[in-house]
Scaffold this motif. Structure first.
Motif, PDB file in Angstrom:
ATOM      1  N   ARG A   1      32.100  40.309  46.656  1.00 46.71           N
ATOM      2  CA  ARG A   1      32.993  39.773  45.610  1.00 46.71           C
ATOM      3  C   ARG A   1      34.189  39.086  46.226  1.00 46.71           C
ATOM      4  NH1 ARG A   1      32.295  41.616  39.725  1.00 46.71           N
ATOM      5  NH2 ARG A   1      30.480  42.771  39.622  1.00 46.71           N
ATOM      6  N   MET A   2      34.477  39.465  47.492  1.00 50.59           N
ATOM      7  CA  MET A   2      35.700  39.149  48.198  1.00 50.59           C
ATOM      8  C   MET A   2      35.866  37.686  48.213  1.00 50.59           C
ATOM      9  SD  MET A   2      38.557  39.889  48.887  1.00 50.59           S
ATOM     10  CE  MET A   2      39.343  41.486  49.564  1.00 50.59           C
ATOM     11  N   PRO A   3      34.750  36.907  48.774  1.00 53.56           N
ATOM     12  CA  PRO A   3      35.056  35.377  48.743  1.00 53.56           C
ATOM     13  C   PRO A   3      35.333  34.829  47.797  1.00 53.56           C
ATOM     14  CG  PRO A   3      32.927  36.157  49.976  1.00 53.56           C
ATOM     15  CD  PRO A   3      33.392  37.599  49.109  1.00 53.56           C
ATOM     16  N   LYS A   4      34.695  35.200  46.550  1.00 54.26           N
ATOM     17  CA  LYS A   4      34.982  34.595  45.206  1.00 54.26           C
ATOM     18  C   LYS A   4      36.575  34.785  44.983  1.00 54.26           C
ATOM     19  CE  LYS A   4      33.610  34.651  40.307  1.00 54.26           C
ATOM     20  NZ  LYS A   4      34.470  35.873  39.550  1.00 54.26           N
TER      21      LYS A   4
ATOM     22  N   ARG B   1      43.413  38.358  35.727  1.00 56.63           N
ATOM     23  CA  ARG B   1      43.139  37.298  36.760  1.00 56.63           C
ATOM     24  C   ARG B   1      42.725  38.020  38.258  1.00 56.63           C
ATOM     25  NH1 ARG B   1      42.047  32.441  36.974  1.00 56.63           N
ATOM     26  NH2 ARG B   1      42.233  31.094  38.715  1.00 56.63           N
ATOM     27  N   TYR B   2      43.792  38.864  38.554  1.00 53.10           N
ATOM     28  CA  TYR B   2      43.526  39.677  39.850  1.00 53.10           C
ATOM     29  C   TYR B   2      43.104  40.992  39.992  1.00 53.10           C
ATOM     30  CZ  TYR B   2      46.454  35.393  40.447  1.00 53.10           C
ATOM     31  OH  TYR B   2      46.665  34.005  40.721  1.00 53.10           O
ATOM     32  N   GLU B   3      44.027  41.877  39.075  1.00 60.30           N
ATOM     33  CA  GLU B   3      43.863  43.362  39.330  1.00 60.30           C
ATOM     34  C   GLU B   3      42.480  43.837  38.832  1.00 60.30           C
ATOM     35  OE1 GLU B   3      46.392  45.740  37.192  1.00 60.30           O
ATOM     36  OE2 GLU B   3      46.319  47.475  38.597  1.00 60.30           O
ATOM     37  N   LYS B   4      41.758  42.910  37.690  1.00 59.75           N
ATOM     38  CA  LYS B   4      40.585  43.479  37.474  1.00 59.75           C
ATOM     39  C   LYS B   4      39.603  43.289  38.528  1.00 59.75           C
ATOM     40  CE  LYS B   4      39.981  43.396  32.375  1.00 59.75           C
ATOM     41  NZ  LYS B   4      40.371  42.304  31.524  1.00 59.75           N
TER      42      LYS B   4
END
Ligand code: NA
Ligand code: NA
Lengths: 783, 123, 505, 110, 162, 89
Positions: free
Chosen positions: E61-64, E152-155
Motif C-alpha cells: 500500500r505504500m506506493p499508493k 487522508r493519512y493516518e488511516k
C-alpha cells in the motif's frame, strides 16, 4: 655571611676576567685578521703591519682590556683580593699565579707586535701608574695579612705594567726581571702568611703580635722576604726596583708630565716600604698577641718551611750575585719578550751614587716615617668610607637583571593579539614594497566579463563576511553567517570548474558546523567587548591593508598569462595514473606523498584532541544565552526515525562517491566525510552510548588502519623495485563481471577513506563525551 | 570577473585578520576560518579562473589547471584538522582558566560596558 | 633509486602507526617499540650521512614521477646533517621520557614519532608545497606534544603557539600561490631554474611571495619580532618535549638556508639574495632580545628558552651574510647549540624536581638533593651555551666571529655577539650561584630519587658538547664541505635530469 | 532536442524557479517564525524537485544516460526537509519566539 | 558465523541493490557484483542501528500512499504560494492532534507527511507519543485539520502498520 | 527558448537566495536565521543543478547530492544546540 660574600667575590671575579677574556679574544681575532694568520710567530713578525692597520687602535684596546682585567689593573684591581676568599675551586682557578700574571705575560708576549706607539704608551703606562699607586696605598691599610699581600701584588703588577708601557727595551727587561723577583718574594710571603694563619688561626694583624718569640725561624724568613718587597739592598727586589726607578727617569715626556713617573714611583716606593715595615713589625713585634684562636703558636712542621727557605735563599742569591744567578734566565726571558736583540744591561748591586739610588733612599726613609706615623694615616684613611666592590657589583647586576626583567615583561606580555599583530605587521612590512610598486595592475590577459549570478553570489559572500566580523560578538549569528560564506565558497569552486573542491568544501563545512556547535555549548554565547576603541580602529586599519594587498595581488595574478607543469598531469593521468579525474590522480598518485602527509596530519590532530580532552572536565552553562533552561528531550522522535534509513542510504552514496573518485568527481576523502557525517547523525539522533555500542570498532584502530593501508599501498611498489607510491592499475576482464579496473591507488584511497572516518569521529566524539549527560566519561568506551 | 574574485579574497582576508586580532578564542577561530577560506580561494585561483573546464578527462575540450585544485584540497583537509585542534585547545583553555580570554591582561573599562549590555539582553 | 632516502620518514611513520594500534597495550611494550623505532632512525640517519658525505645529490622520486612533476626527496650534505642532528637529539629525549614523562594520556610516543616524521620530511623534501605539508605534520604533532602532561600552565602558551603557527601556515599557502601563479611549478630545483627568468610585474609578485615565505620561516625560527610565542611555550613544556623543540627553530633556519640559497641565491638574477638585507639586522636584534630575556628570566627553563632565541640570532647573522665560512660556522654552532640547549632543558627539569616547591625558579631555597651531580651538569651546559672555553659553544662562536669580513657588519656582529656572551655569562653565573649555592635553612620533604634513565639521558645529552669538541675537526670539515655544496646550487639542478626507474639513462 | 521535451524542460525549470522564489518570499514576508516555516518546507522543496526533474529530462536527451542522482537528491530532500522543520519548530518553541497575535493556542505556554 | 552471510534486512538490501544499478550507469556484470556486495555489506554494518524490523504489514500500500502524498505536496505548494502572495494575513492555529498510531516510524512518517502537505507543519511530538502538535498556517478550526489528517493519512498508515 | 527559461529560472533562484539572506540577517530570532540558512542550502542545490544544465555537464550533480545528503545535518546540529545545548551526548 662570609661564605656568601666569598661567592659574590667569585662571581665578580668570573664576570670581570670572563669579560676581559672575551675582549682579549676579540682583539686577538682582529689581529689574526690583520695578519692573516693566528700563528704567534707570524703575528709577532708582523708588528709594523699591525700598528699601521686601521683596526690597530681597536685591537690594542681590546687586548689591553683583556690584559688589564686579568692582571687586576686599575680600574679592575678590585676582583683579585676577593678572588682569594672565593670557594676553593674557583679561587684555585683564578688565583693561580698564571691566571694573575696571565695578563702581564700577555703584554710581554704581544709586546713586539703592539708596543711602541703613543696609544700603547699612554694606555699602559698610565694604567700602570694608577694601579701601582692605588695598590700600594690600599695595601697599607689592610689588617688582613693576605689582603695586604694581595694589594701589594696589585701594586707590583701595576709597576710591571708601567714598565711595559714605557716602551723602551730596557724597561721591558726590567719588567721581566721584576716579574721574576716579585714571583719569588711574593710567593714566599704568601706561604709565610699561610703558615701564620695555620699556626695562629687568624690573619688579622690587629690580633697577631710579637710572633718573633713563638716562631723565630719563620719570622726570619718572612722578614727577609718582606725586606725584598720593600726594596732593601742586597735583595732581589732592590735590583729590579732600581732598574724601574732608572727607567722612570728615562722617559722623554713633554713638560710637567715628565715628572709624573718618577714621583709616582717614589710615592709607591714609600707606601711599599711602609706596608712591608708593617708586615714585619706589626706581626712579629709590637707587643703581645691579642686572644689568638690558637695559643700559643708554634713553629710549623718542617716540610711547610722548606719551600719558603728555598725561595728566600733565591732572593738572597739574586740580590747578591745577580749576574751569576739570574743572568741566563733573565736574558732568555727578555729575548723572548723583545723578540730578538736584547739591549745590553748591567746586573750589579750598585750603579754608583745616582738619582735612582736617591729615590730608593727617599722611599726608604719616607716609608719608615710613614709607618711610624701610621696612626695619623689610619685616622686620615678612616675618614673615607671603604667601598665594598662586591656590594656594588651585586647591586649593579641586580639592577641590570631587574631592568631586563621589566623590559621583557613589557614586550613579551602574553597577549596573543599583540604577537598576532606583530606577525601581520611584519607581513605588511615586507610585502608592502613590491605590492606598492605593483599598484592596481591588470595584466595582458585582461578582465573577463562578470555574469550577474556570480556577481550577486560574490556580493552576498562579501556582505556575509563583513557581517560575520561586524557581529562576531553575537556568536551564534556570526556562525550562521560564517556558514553562508562557506556555502558560497563551495558554490564558487563548482562555478570555476572544481567539482572535487566543491564537494570537499561542502562536506568539511557540515562537519565544521557540528564541531563548532559542540564547542559553543561550553562557551559563552556572546563575546564581551574587550578591546578599546583605539585598538579596534588599529585592527580595522591593519585588516584593511592586508585585504587591499591581497586584492591587488590576486588581480595582478589572475590577469597575467600563465603556463604550468599541469600539462603533464593532464597528459599522463589516464595513461600513467589510470584515472580520468586528474585532481584525484594527482592526489593519490602524482602527489600521493602530500596526501599521505595530509591524512597523517588529520590522524595526529584526532589523536591529539583525544589526548587533550581525555581528562578535561567542563561544566556547560545550565541555560542558553537568554537564560532558557535546556529542554529535556535529547533525542527527538522524528530525527531518530530518520537516522535509521539515512545511514544505509548515505553509506551507499559514499561507496558510490568513493568508487567513482578515480575517474569522476569524488574520492576517498569526500566518501570518508559522508560516512562520518552519516554516523554523526546517529550520534546526534540516538546519543553516544547506543551508537558506540553498535559501532564495533575503535576509532584509534580505524585511523591506524587507514594510515597502514595508504602506506602499504605505497610500499607495494617497492617489491617491484619501483619507488614508494608508484601506482599500478590493470583492466581485468572476468567472465560474469566484465571489464573493470583495479588500481593500487584505490587501496591508497581506501586508506584515506578510513583515516578520515577514524579521525573525524574520534575528534567529534571526544568533544561529545565532555557532555555531562553522556554516560561514558572514561576512554574505555568503544573509541 | 577577476576583479570580483580579487575583492572576495581581499574581504575574506581582511575580515579574517580583524577577527584574529580579537581577544577571545572563539572570534579567533572564526577569523582563522575566514582567513583560510580566503587563502584557499587564492591558492585555487593561482591556476587562473576557468568556467566549465573541470579537469575530468573527456568531459570538456580544455581543462582548468588541476594542480592548484589538488593543493587546495590538501589545504582544506589540513585546515579542517587544524581548526578542530584549535577549537579543542580553546575548550581546554576554557576548562583550565574558566575563561576564553587570551589577550594577556583584561582591560577594565569595557567590561563595565558589558554589564549594561548584559542588562539590556536580559529581556 | 635509493630507497634509504625514505627510511627517516617511513621508520617513524610505521612506528607511529604501530603505536596508534597499541592504545591499551602494556606500557613497557609500547616504550620498547617506540625507542626501538628511534634507535633504528638514528642508524638510518647515520647511513644517510655516510652516503651524503661523497658530496653528490641523491634523488628519490615518489611514484617514479620525473621531477618537477612528482614529489622528490633530495639528499645532500645539509639534509643528512639535519637528519642526524635531529635523530640523535630525539634518541636522548626519548630515553629521558621513559623516566615517566611519557605517562598520562597514552599518545606521547605516537605524537613523538610523527613529529620526527614531519621533521625528516621537511629536511629531505625537494618540493615547496610538500615542505608545507611537512611543516603541518610536525606542527600538529608538536601541538599535541606541547600540551602533553596536562596542567593548566601550558594551555595559554600552547594556544598562542597554535594560533600563530596557523596564521603562519596561511601565509605559507599565500606565498606558494604567488610563486606558483608566476612560475607554474613547485619543485625547488625547477623554481631555481624558473625564478631567474621572471620579469616585469611578475617579479613583484614573486618578490612579495618570497618575502612572505621568509616571514613564515622567521616565525618558525623565532626571529624578532616573531619570537615571543617561544619562551613561555618552551618553558612550560615537559622536559623531553622542550628538549626536542630545541630543533624546531632550526627547521625554520634550515628552510631559510635551503630556499634562499637555492631559489633566491646569487644566481637568482633580480631576486638574488632576497631578504637577506633584512635578515642580518633582525638576527642581531633577536640575539640582543634573547640576551635581555635571559638576564631577566626568573626560572631556569625560561632562561634556557631565551637561550634558544640567542642561538637563533647568533646562527642567522652569518647565514644572512652568506659567506662560505659563515654558513659553515653557523652549521657547526647549530649542532652545538641544539644539543646543548636540549641537554640544559633536561638538566633544568631534574633540578626542578629536586628543589621541592622552589622548582627551577631562580630564588633561594633549601639545599637541593643531588646538588653536586646536577650542578656539574648545569655548569657544563652553561659553559657550552654561553660559549666559554673549552666547550663546543666557544668554538662555534669563534668560527662565526672569524667568518666575517672586516667592515661595518663585522663591527656590529662582533660587538653584539661578544657583549651578548658577556651578559649571558652573567645571567648563567647568577642563576647557577643562586640555585645551587644560595641556600636557606630548612630541608625538603621527601627527597625524590633521581631515576637512572633520566640522569643518564640528561648527562649524555650534555656530554655531547664535549663530544663535539673531540670531533671538532671532522665536524668542521663536514660543515665546510656542506657550505661549499650549498653555495654551488648548479649541481642541485641536475636532479631534474635524474633517470626514473625503467628509463635507460 | 525535440520541441516537446524542450517545452517540458523549460516549463519544469520555470515552475521550479517560481516555487523556489515563492518559498523564499514566504520566508521573507510572513509575519512569524511558524508561518515562515511553511514556505521552505513545501514550496522550496517542490521547486527544487521540479528543477531536478527538468535536469533528468535534459540529460536523458543529451544522451548522458538517465540520471538517478537527481531522483536520489529529491528523495533525500523529501526525507530530510520535514525533520529539519520539526527540529527548528522545537527550538523555536523552546526559545518562545514571538507569534502572530491572532495565533490560536500556544501549547508551550501551558 | 553463517548468520553473518545472510541478509539481515532483505527489503533494505533489495532497495540498495536496485539503487546501485541506477547509480552505476547501466546494468553491467560489474555493477551487479558490486551491487550484491554492497547490498550485503551495508546492512551488516547498519542493521544494528535498526533494532526492531519496520513492522510493515501491507507494504504494497505504500506506493499508493506516496502517490497521494506527492499529489498533495503539489497542491499544498500552490495553496501556500497563493497564501504567500496574497496580501491578507493568515489565520494560524496550533492543533494538538491525538495520535492513534503507535509505531514510532509510522508516527514520524505521518509527521513528515503533515509537514509536506497543505498548510501544516508538525512542530512537536509529546513525550508519551500520544499527541502531535501541528501548526496550521491558515485554518478555520482545529477539528477540520484533525479530521482531514486522520482520514487522508493516518488511516492508511494505520492499515500499513498494525 | 530553453536558454531563456534557464536564465529566468536562475534569476528567480538567485532572487530567492537574496530573500533568504534578508531573513537570515534580519532574524529576529536564531531559529529564523537557521531556517534561512537551511533554505539557502536547498537553493544551492538548485543553483548547482542549473549550473550543470547551463554547462551541459553532469559533473556537478554529486555536489548537489552531497548537499541533499548532508546539508540538513548542519541545521539539525544548530537546532539541537539552540534547544538542548549539547549536540552529541
Ligand atoms: Na699586629
Ligand atoms: Na591514481
Amino acid at each position: 655571611n662570609h661564605k656568601q660574600g666569598a661567592r659574590r667575590g667569585a662571581r665578580m671575579a668570573l664576570a670581570v676576567t670572563g669579560g676581559g677574556g672575551l675582549a682579549l679574544l676579540a682583539g686577538i681575532l682582529i689581529i689574526g685578521n690583520i695578519v692573516g694568520s693566528f700563528e704567534l710567530d707570524d703575528v709577532l713578525a708582523a708588528g709594523d703591519q699591525i700598528k699601521a692597520h686601521a683596526m690597530y687602535p681597536v685591537a690594542l684596546t681590546l687586548v689591553l682590556l683583556g690584559a688589564f682585567t686579568k692582571s687586576a689593573q686599575f680600574p679592575f684591581h678590585f676582583w683579585l683580593p676577593h678572588a682569594m676568599e672565593a670557594p676553593t675551586p674557583v679561587s684555585a682557578y683564578l688565583h693561580s699565579a698564571t691566571m694573575v700574571k696571565a695578563g702581564v705575560f700577555l703584554m710581554a708576549r704581544f709586546y713586539p707586535a703592539l708596543a711602541g706607539t703613543e696609544q700603547w704608551f699612554y694606555m699602559v703606562s698610565f694604567t700602570g701608574m694608577a694601579t701601582l699607586l692605588l695598590g700600594a696605598y690600599i695595601a697599607m691599610f689592610k689588617h688582613d695579612l693576605k689582603g695586604l699581600l694581595a694589594y701589594s701584588t696589585v701594586s707590583h703588577l701595576g709597576l710591571i705594567t708601567l714598565l711595559f708601557g714605557m716602551g723602551t727595551k730596557l724597561a721591558a727587561v726590567a719588567a721581566v726581571f721584576h716579574i721574576i723577583n716579585h714571583a719569588t718574594f711574593k710567593a714566599s710571603l704568601f706561604m709565610a702568611a699561610g703558615i701564620i694563619d695555620h699556626e695562629t688561626g687568624t690573619r688579622d694583624m690587629r690580633r697577631i703580635n710579637g710572633l718573633w718569640r713563638y716562631m723565630p725561624h719563620t719570622a726570619t724568613l718572612a722578614m727577609v722576604a718582606a725586606s725584598s718587597m720593600a726594596g732593601v739592598p742586597l735583595l732581589n727586589g732592590f735590583l729590579s726596583k732600581e732598574m724601574f726607578f732608572a727607567e722612570s727617569l728615562q722617559l722623554n715626556l713633554p713638560g710637567v708630565i715628565a715628572w709624573l713617573p718618577p714621583i709616582v714611583a717614589t710615592l709607591a716606593g714609600i707606601f711599599a716600604v711602609a706596608y712591608s715595615a708593617r708586615f714585619i713589625h706589626d706581626v712579629f713585634f709590637n707587643g703581645k698577641p691579642v686572644n689568638l684562636p690558637i695559643y700559643p703558636p708554634h713553629e710549623p712542621p718542617r716540610y711547610m718551611k722548606i719551600p719558603v727557605e728555598i725561595l728566600v735563599f733565591a732572593c738572597l742569591m739574586v740580590g747578591m750575585f745577580p749576574a751569576f744567578s739570574v743572568g741566563p734566565l733573565l736574558y732568555s726571558a727578555s729575548f723572548a719578550t723583545l723578540g730578538g736583540e736584547v739591549p745590553d744591561y748591567k746586573l750589579a748591586l750598585m750603579h754608583g751614587f745616582n738619582l735612582p739610588l736617591m729615590m730608593s733612599i727617599a722611599a726608604f726613609v719616607g716609608g719608615l716615617i710613614m709607618y711610624t706615623q701610621r696612626h695619623k694615616f689610619f685616622a686620615f684613611h678612616a675618614r673615607f668610607r671603604e667601598i665594598d666592590e662586591k656590594a656594588v657589583f651585586a647591586s649593579v647586576v641586580s639592577r641590570i637583571v631587574d631592568l631586563a626583567h621589566r623590559f621583557t615583561a613589557s614586550i613579551e606580555n602574553g597577549s596573543l593579539q599583540r604577537y598576532g599583530m606583530l606577525l601581520v605587521v611584519s607581513v605588511i612590512a615586507v610585502a608592502m614594497v613590491p605590492l606598492a610598486s605593483l599598484g592596481v595592475f591588470v595584466g595582458e590577459s585582461g578582465l573577463s566579463p562578470v555574469d550577474w549570478p556570480t556577481g550577486i553570489a560574490a556580493a552576498v559572500l562579501i556582505v556575509s563576511a563583513l557581517a560575520t566580523a561586524f557581529c562576531h560578538r553575537e556568536r551564534f549569528m556570526a556562525l550562521v553567517l560564517l556558514s553562508v560564506v562557506g556555502l558560497i565558497v563551495a558554490l564558487g569552486f563548482a562555478r570555476f570548474s572544481a567539482p572535487d573542491l566543491a564537494m570537499t568544501q561542502l562536506s568539511v563545512e557540515v562537519v565544521t558546523i557540528v564541531l563548532l556547535m559542540l564547542a559553543l555549548y561550553y562557551m559563552p554565547s556572546w563575546t564581551p567587548r574587550d578591546s578599546l576603541a583605539g585598538r579596534r580602529l588599529r585592527d580595522v586599519v591593519l585588516a584593511a591593508i592586508t585585504g587591499i594587498g591581497m586584492t591587488l595581488v590576486t588581480l595582478a595574478m589572475l590577469t597575467q598569462p600563465f603556463s604550468s607543469i599541469s600539462e603533464f598531469f593532464l597528459e599522463n593521468s589516464k595513461s600513467g595514473g589510470g584515472g580520468t579525474n586528474v585532481v584525484n590522480v594527482i592526489l593519490v598518485d602524482f602527489r600521493g606523498f602530500d596526501t599521505l602527509g595530509e591524512i597523517t596530519v588529520l590522524a595526529i590532530a584526532a589523536l591529539g584532541i583525544y589526548a587533550l580532552l581525555k581528562d578535561t572536565a567542563l561544566t556547560p552553562p545550565p541555560s542558553d544565552g537568554q537564560g532558557h533552561a535546556w529542554t529535556r528531550d535529547a533525542h527527538p522522535l522524528m530525527l531518530k526515525q530518520l537516522a535509521r534509513p539515512l545511514l544505509p542510504l548515505a553509506l551507499m552514496v559514499s561507496a558510490y562517491i568513493f568508487l567513482r573518485g578515480h575517474n569522476l568527481p569524488g574520492g576517498g576523502f569526500i566518501a570518508g566525510l559522508i560516512t562520518s557525517i552519516a554516523l554523526l547523525v546517529q550520534y546526534i539522533a540516538t546519543g553516544l552510548v547506543p551508537t558506540q555500542d553498535r559501532i564495533r570498532f575503535k576509532y584509534h584502530n580505524v585511523i591506524g588502519l587507514g594510515l597502514l593501508f595508504a602506506t602499504i599501498a605505497g610500499a607495494g611498489s617497492l617489491a617491484f623495485g619501483h619507488p614508494f607510491l608508484t601506482s599500478t592499475f590493470e583492466y581485468l576482464k572476468w567472465p560474469v563481471v566484465g571489464k573493470f579496473e583495479v588500481a593500487s591507488a584505490l587501496i591508497f584511497d581506501l586508506g584515506v577513506y578510513l583515516a578520515v572516518i577514524g579521525a573525524t569521529l574520534l575528534a567529534l566524539v571526544s568533544i561529545g563525551r565532555l557532555s555531562p549527560h553522556s554516560a561514558i566519561r572514561s576512554p574505555r568506551g568503544k573509541s | 570577473m577577476e576583479l570580483v574574485f580579487a575583492l572576495v579574497i581581499g574581504t575574506l582576508t581582511a575580515t579574517g585578520v580583524y577577527l584574529l586580532l580579537r581577544a577571545r578564542t572563539f572570534p579567533v577561530v572564526m577569523g582563522l576560518t575566514l582567513l583560510s577560506y580566503g587563502v584557499n580561494l587564492f591558492l585555487f585561483s593561482s591556476g587562473r579562473l576557468a568556467t566549465g573546464q573541470q579537469p575530468i578527462l573527456g568531459s570538456t575540450e580544455n581543462y582548468a589547471d588541476p594542480l592548484p585544485q589538488a593543493l587546495v584540497l590538501t589545504a582544506i583537509v589540513i585546515g579542517f584538522a587544524m581548526t578542530a585542534f584549535l577549537v579543542v585547545m580553546s575548550l581546554r583553555n576554557l576548562a583550565d582558566n574558566d575563561d576564553d580570554h587570551v589577550d594577556g591582561k583584561q582591560p577594565k573599562r569595557p567590561a563595565e560596558e558589558d554589564e549594561q549590555e548584559e542588562e539590556a539582553r536580559g529581556k | 633509486m635509493n630507497h634509504w632516502l625514505t627510511a627517516p620518514i617511513l621508520i617513524p611513520l610505521l612506528g607511529g602507526i604501530l603505536q596508534t594500534f597499541m592504545g591499551y597495550a602494556p606500557m613497557p611494550l609500547r616504550r620498547t617499540l617506540a625507542v626501538a623505532t628511534t634507535v633504528l632512525l638514528v642508524a638510518a640517519s647515520l647511513i644517510l650521512l655516510s652516503m651524503a658525505d661523497d658530496g653528490s645529490y641523491r634523488v628519490y622520486a615518489f611514484g617514479n614521477w620525473q621531477p618537477p612533476f612528482g614529489i622528490v626527496l633530495v639528499l645532500d650534505r645539509l639534509a643528512a646533517f639535519m637528519v642526524v642532528m635531529t635523530s640523535v637529539l630525539a634518541l636522548f629525549c626519548h630515553l629521558f621520557s621513559l623516566g615517566g614523562a611519557d605517562e598520562g594520556n597514552r599518545q606521547f610516543h605516537t605524537l613523538f614519532l610523527f613529529q620526527l616524521m614531519g621533521l625528516n620530511i621537511a629536511f629531505l623534501t625537494g618540493d615547496l608545497f610538500n615542505l608545507f605539508v611537512a611543516f603541518e605534520v610536525l606542527l600538529i604533532a608538536s601541538y599535541g606534544l606541547l600540551m602533553h602532561g596536562g596542567g593548566t600552565a601550558r594551555t595559554v602558551p600552547g594556544l598562542h603557539y597554535v594560533v600563530l603557527n596557523l596564521i603562519g601556515s596561511a601565509i605559507f599557502l599565500i606565498s606558494v600561490g604567488m610563486i606558483y601563479s608566476v612560475t607554474g611549478t613547485l619543485n625547488m630545483a625547477d623554481l631555481a631554474v624558473k625564478v631567474p627568468q621572471v620579469t616585469g610585474e611578475n617579479l613583484q609578485i614573486v618578490k612579495a611571495g618570497g618575502m612572505m615565505l621568509l616571514i613564515v620561516f622567521a616565525l618558525k625560527a623565532a626571529i624578532l619580532p616573531l619570537c615571543f610565542w617561544l619562551p613561555r611555550a618552551y618553558a612550560n613544556a615537559t622536559a623531553p618535549v622542550a628538549a626536542l623543540f630545541a630543533v624546531m627553530t632550526k627547521v625554520g633556519i634550515y628552510a631559510i638556508i635551503r630556499v634562499y640559497l637555492l631559489i633566491f641565491g646569487d644566481n637568482a638574477g633580480e631576486l638574488a639574495n632576497l631578504g637577506m638585507d633584512w635578515l642580518f639586522p633582525l638576527a642581531l636584534i633577536t640575539l640582543a632580545m634573547g640576551v635581555i630575556g635571559a638576564l631577566g628570566a626568573d626560572n631556569l627553563r625560561s632562561l634556557i628558552a631565551w637561550q634558544v632565541i640567542i642561538s637563533v640570532g647568533t646562527l642567522l647573522a652569518p647565514i644572512a651574510l652568506g659567506s662560505r665560512e659563515g654558513i659553515s660556522a653557523a652549521l657547526f654552532y647549530m649542532l652545538s647549540t641544539t644539543w646543548t640547549v636540549a641537554g640544559l632543558f633536561l638538566v633544568a627539569t631534574l633540578i626542578a624536581n629536586h628543589r621541592g616547591s622552589a622548582g627551577d625558579r631562580i630564588i633561594t631555597a633549601p639545599k637541593m638533593h643531588h646538588r653536586t651531580l646536577l650542578s656539574v651538569l648545569f655548569l657544563i651546559g652553561a659553559v657550552a651555551a654561553a660559549g666559554l672555553p673549552p666547550l663546543s659553544g666557544f668554538f662555534g662562536k669563534v668560527l662565526i666571529l672569524q667568518s666575517v669580513e672586516p667592515g661595518t657588519n663585522m663591527a656590529w656582529l662582533w660587538s653584539v655577539v661578544l657583549i651578548g656572551s658577556f651578559l649571558t655569562l652573567i645571567a648563567y653565573s647568577r642563576a647557577g650561584s643562586i640555585v645551587f649555592w644560595r641556600t636557606v635553612d630548612g630541608h625538603l620533604n621527601a627527597p625524590d630519587r633521581l631515576s637512572g634513565t633520566t640522569a643518564v639521558a640528561a648527562g649524555a645529552m650534555t656530554a655531547l658538547s664535549i663530544v663535539i669538541v673531540a670531533l671538532a675537526g671532522p665536524i668542521n670539515e663536514y660543515t665546510d664541505a656542506t657550505a661549499a655544496q650549498l653555495l654551488d646550487p648548479s649541481a642541485y639542478l641536475e636532479i631534474l635530469k635524474a633517470p626514473m626507474v625503467g628509463e635507460d639513462n | 532536442m525535440n520541441p516537446f521535451t524542450e517545452y517540458l524542460i523549460s516549463g519544469l525549470l520555470l515552475l521550479g524557479g517560481a516555487f523556489t522564489l515563492i518559498g523564499a518570499l514566504g520566508l521573507a514576508r510572513l509575519p512569524d517564525f511558524f508561518t515562515r516555516l511553511h514556505g521552505p518546507t513545501k514550496a522550496t522543496t517542490l521547486g527544487v524537485g521540479a528543477i531536478m526533474l527538468s535536469s533528468v529530462f535534459f540529460f536523458s536527451t543529451t544522451g548522458e544516460g538517465l540520471g538517478i542522482s537527481e531522483i536520489l537528491i529529491t528523495v533525500f530532500l523529501f526525507l530530510t526537509a520535514p525533520v529539519s522543520a520539526n527540529m527548528l519548530a522545537k527550538s523555536a518553541m523552546h526559545i518562545g519566539v514571538e507569534t502572530m497575535d491572532n495565533t490560536q493556542g500556544q501549547p508551550w505556554d501551558q | 558465523m553463517l548468520d553473518r552471510l545472510r541478509f539481515p534486512q532483505p527489503w533494505l538490501s533489495l532497495l540498495l541493490f536496485v539503487t546501485w544499478q541506477f547509480l552505476s550507469d547501466g546494468v553491467s556484470g560489474a555493477s551487479v557484483v558490486m551491487g550484491l556486495l554492497l547490498a550485503w555489506l551495508i546492512p551488516q554494518i547498519t542493521h544494528g542501528f535498526w533494532p526492531e524490523r519496520p513492522a510493515f504489514v501491507k507494504a504494497w500500500r505504500m506506493p499508493k500512499y506516496l502517490a497521494i502524498v506527492l499529489w498533495d505536496i503539489i497542491i499544498a505548494s500552490f495553496s501556500v504560494a497563493k497564501l504567500i502572495l496574497s496580501p491578507r494575513k493568515p489565520q494560524p492555529v496550533f492543533v494538538c492532534y491525538p495520535l492513534q498510531l503507535e509505531h514510532p516510524l509510522a508516527i514520524s512518517i505521518l509527521a513528515s507527511t503533515i509537514s509536506l502537505t497543505p498548510g501544516t507543519v508538525s512542530a512537536d511530538v509529546s513525550d508519551d507519543e500520544r499527541i502531535l502538535l501541528i501548526h496550521a498556517l491558515d485554518a478555520g478550526s482545529d477539528q477540520e485539520v484533525i479530521d482531514a489528517i486522520h482520514n487522508r493519512y493516518e488511516k492508511p498508515l494505520m492499515e500499513m502498520f498494525k | 527558448m530553453m536558454t531563456i527559461a534557464l536564465y529566468i529560472t536562475i534569476a528567480m533562484v538567485t532572487l530567492a537566495a537574496l530573500l533568504n539572506m534578508y531573513r537570515l540577517i534580519k532574524g529576529p530570532d536564531a531559529p529564523d536565521r537557521v531556517l534561512a540558512l537551511d533554505t539557502l542550502y536547498i537553493n544551492a542545490i538548485a543553483l548547482i543543478i542549473l549550473l550543470g544544465i547551463t554547462l551541459g555537464t553532469r559533473m556537478y550533480l554529486e555536489s548537489a547530492l552531497l548537499i541533499a545528503v548532508m546539508g540538513f545535518v548542519g541545521t539539525v546540529a544548530m537546532a539541537k544546540y539552540l534547544k538542548r545545548g549539547s549536540v552529541i551526548e
